[in-house]
Write a protein that holds these residues in place. Structure first.
Motif, PDB file in Angstrom:
ATOM      1  N   LYS A 608     -39.921 -32.260 -33.562  1.00 17.26           N
ATOM      2  CA  LYS A 608     -40.296 -33.390 -33.494  1.00 17.26           C
ATOM      3  C   LYS A 608     -39.021 -33.248 -32.379  1.00 17.26           C
ATOM      4  CE  LYS A 608     -43.701 -34.705 -36.126  1.00 17.26           C
ATOM      5  NZ  LYS A 608     -44.496 -36.027 -36.739  1.00 17.26           N
ATOM      6  N   ALA A 609     -37.441 -33.188 -33.530  1.00 13.89           N
ATOM      7  CA  ALA A 609     -36.876 -33.314 -33.464  1.00 13.89           C
ATOM      8  C   ALA A 609     -35.979 -32.895 -32.404  1.00 13.89           C
ATOM      9  CB  ALA A 609     -35.453 -33.572 -34.163  1.00 13.89           C
ATOM     10  N   LEU A 610     -36.083 -31.430 -32.230  1.00 16.26           N
ATOM     11  CA  LEU A 610     -35.701 -30.660 -31.002  1.00 16.26           C
ATOM     12  C   LEU A 610     -36.483 -30.859 -30.254  1.00 16.26           C
ATOM     13  CD1 LEU A 610     -36.047 -27.876 -34.132  1.00 16.26           C
ATOM     14  CD2 LEU A 610     -33.829 -28.487 -32.715  1.00 16.26           C
ATOM     15  N   MET A 611     -37.719 -30.867 -30.454  1.00 14.38           N
ATOM     16  CA  MET A 611     -38.948 -31.018 -28.874  1.00 14.38           C
ATOM     17  C   MET A 611     -38.012 -32.449 -28.297  1.00 14.38           C
ATOM     18  SD  MET A 611     -42.520 -30.225 -29.566  1.00 14.38           S
ATOM     19  CE  MET A 611     -42.551 -30.068 -27.963  1.00 14.38           C
ATOM     20  N   ALA A 612     -37.179 -33.652 -28.705  1.00 13.63           N
ATOM     21  CA  ALA A 612     -36.972 -34.757 -28.321  1.00 13.63           C
ATOM     22  C   ALA A 612     -35.211 -34.587 -27.874  1.00 13.63           C
ATOM     23  CB  ALA A 612     -37.465 -35.415 -29.482  1.00 13.63           C
ATOM     24  N   LYS A 613     -34.361 -33.773 -28.468  1.00 12.75           N
ATOM     25  CA  LYS A 613     -33.058 -33.490 -27.893  1.00 12.75           C
ATOM     26  C   LYS A 613     -32.899 -32.798 -26.997  1.00 12.75           C
ATOM     27  CE  LYS A 613     -31.712 -36.268 -31.851  1.00 12.75           C
ATOM     28  NZ  LYS A 613     -31.068 -35.389 -33.494  1.00 12.75           N
ATOM     29  N   ARG A 614     -33.643 -31.193 -27.228  1.00 10.76           N
ATOM     30  CA  ARG A 614     -33.322 -29.922 -26.754  1.00 10.76           C
ATOM     31  C   ARG A 614     -34.550 -29.473 -25.210  1.00 10.76           C
ATOM     32  NH1 ARG A 614     -30.243 -27.138 -29.826  1.00 10.76           N
ATOM     33  NH2 ARG A 614     -30.411 -25.362 -28.601  1.00 10.76           N
ATOM     34  N   THR A 615     -34.303 -28.870 -24.818  1.00  9.31           N
ATOM     35  CA  THR A 615     -35.049 -28.120 -23.035  1.00  9.31           C
ATOM     36  C   THR A 615     -35.502 -27.075 -23.334  1.00  9.31           C
ATOM     37  OG1 THR A 615     -33.120 -29.356 -21.708  1.00  9.31           O
ATOM     38  CG2 THR A 615     -34.919 -27.457 -20.828  1.00  9.31           C
ATOM     39  N   TYR A 616     -36.750 -27.104 -23.097  1.00  2.27           N
ATOM     40  CA  TYR A 616     -37.645 -26.025 -23.377  1.00  2.27           C
ATOM     41  C   TYR A 616     -38.673 -25.836 -22.322  1.00  2.27           C
ATOM     42  CZ  TYR A 616     -40.966 -29.628 -23.363  1.00  2.27           C
ATOM     43  OH  TYR A 616     -42.311 -31.345 -23.277  1.00  2.27           O
ATOM     44  N   LEU A 617     -38.527 -24.245 -22.821  1.00  2.00           N
ATOM     45  CA  LEU A 617     -39.774 -23.819 -21.175  1.00  2.00           C
ATOM     46  C   LEU A 617     -41.146 -24.241 -21.789  1.00  2.00           C
ATOM     47  CD1 LEU A 617     -37.133 -20.447 -20.895  1.00  2.00           C
ATOM     48  CD2 LEU A 617     -36.709 -23.009 -19.636  1.00  2.00           C
ATOM     49  N   GLU A 618     -41.281 -23.954 -20.153  1.00  2.00           N
ATOM     50  CA  GLU A 618     -42.773 -24.805 -20.682  1.00  2.00           C
ATOM     51  C   GLU A 618     -43.160 -23.889 -19.276  1.00  2.00           C
ATOM     52  OE1 GLU A 618     -45.627 -28.100 -19.959  1.00  2.00           O
ATOM     53  OE2 GLU A 618     -44.186 -28.406 -19.415  1.00  2.00           O
ATOM     54  N   TRP A 619     -44.815 -22.735 -20.422  1.00  2.00           N
ATOM     55  CA  TRP A 619     -45.320 -21.753 -19.702  1.00  2.00           C
ATOM     56  C   TRP A 619     -46.446 -22.255 -18.020  1.00  2.00           C
ATOM     57  CZ3 TRP A 619     -45.599 -16.866 -18.311  1.00  2.00           C
ATOM     58  CH2 TRP A 619     -46.848 -16.348 -18.123  1.00  2.00           C
ATOM     59  N   PRO A 620     -46.057 -22.029 -17.102  1.00  2.00           N
ATOM     60  CA  PRO A 620     -46.960 -22.315 -15.593  1.00  2.00           C
ATOM     61  C   PRO A 620     -47.931 -21.335 -15.743  1.00  2.00           C
ATOM     62  CG  PRO A 620     -44.847 -20.876 -15.456  1.00  2.00           C
ATOM     63  CD  PRO A 620     -44.972 -21.517 -17.213  1.00  2.00           C
ATOM     64  N   LYS A 621     -48.809 -22.362 -16.112  1.00  5.24           N
ATOM     65  CA  LYS A 621     -50.411 -22.329 -15.452  1.00  5.24           C
ATOM     66  C   LYS A 621     -50.607 -21.654 -14.114  1.00  5.24           C
ATOM     67  CE  LYS A 621     -51.737 -24.028 -19.396  1.00  5.24           C
ATOM     68  NZ  LYS A 621     -52.186 -23.278 -20.371  1.00  5.24           N
ATOM     69  N   GLU A 622     -49.729 -21.385 -13.025  1.00  6.25           N
ATOM     70  CA  GLU A 622     -49.623 -21.210 -11.532  1.00  6.25           C
ATOM     71  C   GLU A 622     -48.790 -19.691 -12.008  1.00  6.25           C
ATOM     72  OE1 GLU A 622     -48.862 -24.221 -12.456  1.00  6.25           O
ATOM     73  OE2 GLU A 622     -49.680 -25.554 -11.175  1.00  6.25           O
ATOM     74  N   ARG A 623     -49.071 -19.271 -11.303  1.00  7.53           N
ATOM     75  CA  ARG A 623     -48.667 -17.987 -11.192  1.00  7.53           C
ATOM     76  C   ARG A 623     -48.107 -17.182 -10.472  1.00  7.53           C
ATOM     77  NH1 ARG A 623     -50.629 -12.511 -13.046  1.00  7.53           N
ATOM     78  NH2 ARG A 623     -52.732 -13.422 -13.263  1.00  7.53           N
ATOM     79  N   SER A 624     -47.859 -18.817  -9.852  1.00  6.61           N
ATOM     80  CA  SER A 624     -46.335 -17.848  -8.231  1.00  6.61           C
ATOM     81  C   SER A 624     -45.115 -18.245  -9.460  1.00  6.61           C
ATOM     82  CB  SER A 624     -46.668 -19.117  -7.266  1.00  6.61           C
ATOM     83  OG  SER A 624     -47.064 -20.641  -7.710  1.00  6.61           O
ATOM     84  N   LYS A 625     -45.551 -19.445 -10.325  1.00  7.44           N
ATOM     85  CA  LYS A 625     -44.412 -20.124 -10.810  1.00  7.44           C
ATOM     86  C   LYS A 625     -44.188 -18.963 -11.926  1.00  7.44           C
ATOM     87  CE  LYS A 625     -45.147 -24.691 -10.019  1.00  7.44           C
ATOM     88  NZ  LYS A 625     -45.285 -25.944 -10.242  1.00  7.44           N
ATOM     89  N   HIS A 626     -44.208 -18.130 -12.891  1.00  7.53           N
ATOM     90  CA  HIS A 626     -44.032 -16.953 -13.802  1.00  7.53           C
ATOM     91  C   HIS A 626     -43.076 -16.815 -13.597  1.00  7.53           C
ATOM     92  CE1 HIS A 626     -48.528 -16.842 -14.543  1.00  7.53           C
ATOM     93  NE2 HIS A 626     -47.724 -17.721 -15.366  1.00  7.53           N
ATOM     94  N   ALA A 627     -42.528 -16.447 -12.204  1.00  6.94           N
ATOM     95  CA  ALA A 627     -40.924 -15.284 -12.303  1.00  6.94           C
ATOM     96  C   ALA A 627     -39.667 -15.920 -12.662  1.00  6.94           C
ATOM     97  CB  ALA A 627     -41.458 -14.724 -10.262  1.00  6.94           C
ATOM     98  N   LEU A 628     -39.990 -17.081 -11.665  1.00  4.03           N
ATOM     99  CA  LEU A 628     -39.309 -18.253 -11.855  1.00  4.03           C
ATOM    100  C   LEU A 628     -38.856 -18.295 -13.802  1.00  4.03           C
ATOM    101  CD1 LEU A 628     -36.892 -20.023 -11.208  1.00  4.03           C
ATOM    102  CD2 LEU A 628     -38.615 -21.677 -11.316  1.00  4.03           C
ATOM    103  N   PHE A 629     -40.217 -18.303 -14.580  1.00  2.00           N
ATOM    104  CA  PHE A 629     -40.314 -18.789 -15.788  1.00  2.00           C
ATOM    105  C   PHE A 629     -39.992 -17.429 -16.437  1.00  2.00           C
ATOM    106  CE2 PHE A 629     -41.759 -17.959 -20.259  1.00  2.00           C
ATOM    107  CZ  PHE A 629     -42.053 -18.968 -20.657  1.00  2.00           C
ATOM    108  N   TRP A 630     -39.663 -16.132 -16.153  1.00  2.00           N
ATOM    109  CA  TRP A 630     -39.216 -15.280 -16.880  1.00  2.00           C
ATOM    110  C   TRP A 630     -37.661 -14.967 -16.446  1.00  2.00           C
ATOM    111  CZ3 TRP A 630     -41.586 -13.735 -20.785  1.00  2.00           C
ATOM    112  CH2 TRP A 630     -43.125 -14.056 -20.581  1.00  2.00           C
ATOM    113  N   ALA A 631     -37.452 -15.231 -15.129  1.00  2.00           N
ATOM    114  CA  ALA A 631     -36.169 -15.293 -15.169  1.00  2.00           C
ATOM    115  C   ALA A 631     -34.834 -16.370 -15.283  1.00  2.00           C
ATOM    116  CB  ALA A 631     -35.562 -15.767 -13.467  1.00  2.00           C
ATOM    117  N   ASN A 632     -35.403 -17.789 -15.687  1.00  2.00           N
ATOM    118  CA  ASN A 632     -34.588 -18.542 -16.778  1.00  2.00           C
ATOM    119  C   ASN A 632     -34.884 -18.494 -18.248  1.00  2.00           C
ATOM    120  OD1 ASN A 632     -34.442 -20.374 -14.462  1.00  2.00           O
ATOM    121  ND2 ASN A 632     -36.619 -21.600 -14.581  1.00  2.00           N
ATOM    122  N   LEU A 633     -36.441 -17.636 -18.380  1.00  2.00           N
ATOM    123  CA  LEU A 633     -35.524 -17.149 -20.048  1.00  2.00           C
ATOM    124  C   LEU A 633     -34.987 -15.565 -20.794  1.00  2.00           C
ATOM    125  CD1 LEU A 633     -36.583 -17.322 -23.212  1.00  2.00           C
ATOM    126  CD2 LEU A 633     -38.927 -15.887 -21.807  1.00  2.00           C
TER     127      LEU A 633
END
Length: 653
Positions: A608-633
């Motif tokens: 809970k503390a980590l999710m409240a204080k740190r930025t996390y990557l959320e897996w997008p349901k839209e396929r068009s956003k997958h490329a940006l997700f992998w690039a950020n990762l």
């Protein structure tokens, strides 16, 4: 013819008396002649008028002296006070006193600064004995000498009281009975012989009318009045400041005094240490003063049973024995200036009304005093070294309920201990009920302890503290074994870009999406997965720790399935431990599916503390956003690691 000469003589007499009143320089010889003239010229039936008028000769001559014979200190119709009486003028004094026969108005005679021998003093006594004088005082006889036997006529006296102070006897050798017999057989009500170094006094030869005897400040001893049964009318006996030593002997001295009511034995050397010695006091004795002696606790074994007022102050008494004989009539008891450590009970004084226990060694007085002494009307307990503590609180409350029975409150009741409270009046000293009630304090402490234990236990269960302690212990043991068994492995650097932590229920997404896109795409990322990188033979915990430490990053695939997995919790804990131990930014959180807060277990408070204080990557349901997700990762993992053959990731032959 005979009337005229008589009137002339009377006129001449009045003229002489007038002259004496103004000048006071006519000698006593002239006075004697005048007295003789008066006696010859007045009839016998007018003698009383002549005697009553004589004191008026010196009425206006305060402290005057006629022919330097004596000094007149006071001269009224009822009182005469003379000073400087010597052997030279004692005959004139006797002649003057002889004129004050019984029936005269003169009642008080005081003689001071006398320097006469024994015979002259006896003459004065004998003259006074048959005069109208009722109260005779002699102060400061400086040279009483030539003591011998004399016959004395005690009959027909008006004298009631004789007081003699500061009598100095200059004779070294004389028969004691010649001196003391004169005083012992006096038929008067009161006799005082004080400050005269008197060493003895005889028992009267017959039943004595003495009702008052005062032998203050002398040298009398235990031999006084032993076996004397003639003082049957004596009511008051004062023997203060003498040399009496034995209290039982004093009691035997009084046993024959059937009317004795008051006895003052203060300031002597009295003690009573003989066990089993019985005391026998006068049954009529109601008031006894034994103050300023050397008496101890045993004094309570030798007291008059009918005593009503008892003074024992300034002795060496430490306690009142409980087995003492009961003093059923005692109403006043003074125990001031002794060594008592507590208030005495009233088991032996059932009728006690007044008690003085000031200036003792009482630190904390008993609070049940008034219960054991129901008839007490006044208690003097001030000027003691009170110790202001919890025990004293009951005594302070006792004062409030006593209705003003504590004499001297509050000024005489002051704290002596502890030092920081010294000088504080007891009425200003307060402690809480919790601080003074041991039972309440223990119960409160026990309740607080139970509450604290319950809170700690609840927090431990809620925060899963035992689990964290167990994990910490396993981590330390794993590190210790790794160091001792394979120290060379500790030198090995990072081997993986990232360690993947996920729930087995999310393995399809990891294997079909995460691993292919990171390892086979651009960037050549090497991932550590438990299925292919855990070393057989080692414990799961040890494999988790090794994989996390050999990985640059730790990727956590978060979902409702993740928070339900025990092993995912282990991996998160160890990764979080590395985060703080190495001060690195090694955690990457991927939120695969939204996690409702209510399904997150309590022990996942770090998540809970980590999710409240740190930025996390959320897996997008839209396929068009997958490329940006992998690039950020990939950007979050970006680091060049050496491969096993020495090449860098992405390099070809």
């Amino acid at each position: 013819m005979t009337a005229k000469p008589r009137s002339l003589k009377n006129f001449f007499l009045y003229k002489c008396l007038f002259a004496l009143t103004f000048w006071n320089h006519v000698s006593l010889s002239v006075e004697n002649e005048l007295f003789a003239s008066v006696s010859n010229n007045f009839p016998e039936d007018s003698s009383d008028k002549k005697v009553k008028s004589l004191p008026l000769l010196y009425r206006n001559s305060h402290q005057s002296k006629a022919n330097f014979d004596w000094v007149v200190i006071q001269n009224t119709t009822e009182s005469l006070s003379l000073s400087e009486i010597t052997n030279d003028n004692v005959k004139k004094l006797v002649a003057l006193l002889s004129s004050f026969r019984q029936g005269s108005r003169l009642q008080n005679l005081t003689l001071t600064n006398m320097s006469v021998d024994w015979s002259a003093l006896i003459d004065i006594f004998q003259t006074v004995w048959h005069s109208s004088i009722e109260y005779f005082n002699i102060y400061s006889v400086t040279q009483l000498s030539d003591i011998s036997s004399h016959d004395f006529d005690y009959s027909g006296t008006s004298l009631k009281a004789l007081t003699m102070k500061k009598i100095v006897i200059t004779d070294l050798y004389f028969t004691q009975d010649d001196l003391y017999k004169i005083f012992a057989d006096m038929n008067i009500a009161a006799l005082t012989v004080a400050e005269s170094e008197m060493i003895h006094m005889l028992c009267p030869s017959s039943d004595s009318p003495f009702r008052y005897l005062n032998f203050l400040n002398n040298d009398l001893t235990d031999l006084l009045f032993q076996k004397c049964d003639k003082l049957i009318h004596l009511e008051t006996l004062i023997l203060q400041n003498n040399k009496f030593e034995s209290l039982p002997k004093v009691s035997f001295m009084t046993s024959h005094m059937k009317s004795l009511k008051y006895l003052d034995m203060s300031s002597n050397l009295l003690s009573h240490d003989a066990a089993g010695v019985q005391c026998q006091w006068a049954e009529s004795l109601s008031e006894l003063d034994l103050s300023s002696n050397q008496l101890t606790d045993s004094v309570f074994e030798c007291l008059p049973v009918n005593i009503e007022k008892l003074k024992l102050q300034n002795n060496q008494i430490t306690s009142v024995p409980k087995g003492m004989a009961e003093l059923k009539s005692l109403k006043e008891l003074n125990l001031a200036s002794n060594r008592l450590a507590d208030l005495p009970g009233c088991s032996g004084f059932t009728t006690l009304e007044f008690l003085n226990i000031e200036m003792n060694s009482i630190l904390t007085p008993s609070a049940d005093f008034f219960q054991s002494c129901p008839r007490i009307r006044e208690l003097q307990a001030g000027h003691n070294p009170f110790k202001c503590s919890c025990e004293l609180q009951d005594f302070i409350r006792l004062e409030r309920r006593s209705g003003g029975k504590l004499f001297g409150w509050p000024a005489a009741y002051v704290c002596e201990y502890p030092e920081d409270l010294r000088g504080t009046q007891l009425k200003d000293f307060h402690l809480t009920e919790l601080a003074c009630n041991t039972t309440l304090l223990l119960v409160t402490a026990l309740l607080l302890t139970l509450v604290l234990v319950a809170v700690v236990a609840f927090l431990c269960i809620y925060l899963d503290v035992p689990w964290y302690m167990r994990m910490t212990w396993q981590w330390t043991q794993t590190k210790r074994r790794a160091w001792h068994n394979h120290p060379e492995e500790q030198e090995t650097g990072l081997q993986f870009h990232a360690f993947i932590s996920y729930s087995e229920r999310d393995s399809l997404w990891v294997k079909n999406e995460l691993i292919p896109n990171l390892e086979k795409g651009e960037g050549c990322v090497q991932l550590c997965q438990h299925e292919r990188n855990f070393i057989p033979g080692k414990s799961i915990v040890e494999n988790i720790i090794n994989c996390i430490e050999k990985s640059y990053k730790s990727i956590f695939v978060l979902s409702p399935n993740f928070v339900q997995s025990e092993w995912c919790h282990y991996e998160l804990y160890f990764a979080h431990h590395k985060l703080f131990s190495e001060n690195s930014n090694s955690l990457i959180l991927i939120l695969l599916e939204p996690i409702p807060p209510y399904i997150i277990p309590a022990r996942y408070h770090k998540l809970k503390a980590l999710m409240a204080k740190r930025t996390y990557l959320e897996w997008p349901k839209e396929r068009s956003k997958h490329a940006l997700f992998w690039a950020n990762l990939r950007a979050a993992i970006s680091i060049n690691l050496p491969l096993a053959d020495g090449k860098r990731c992405g390099e070809t032959d």
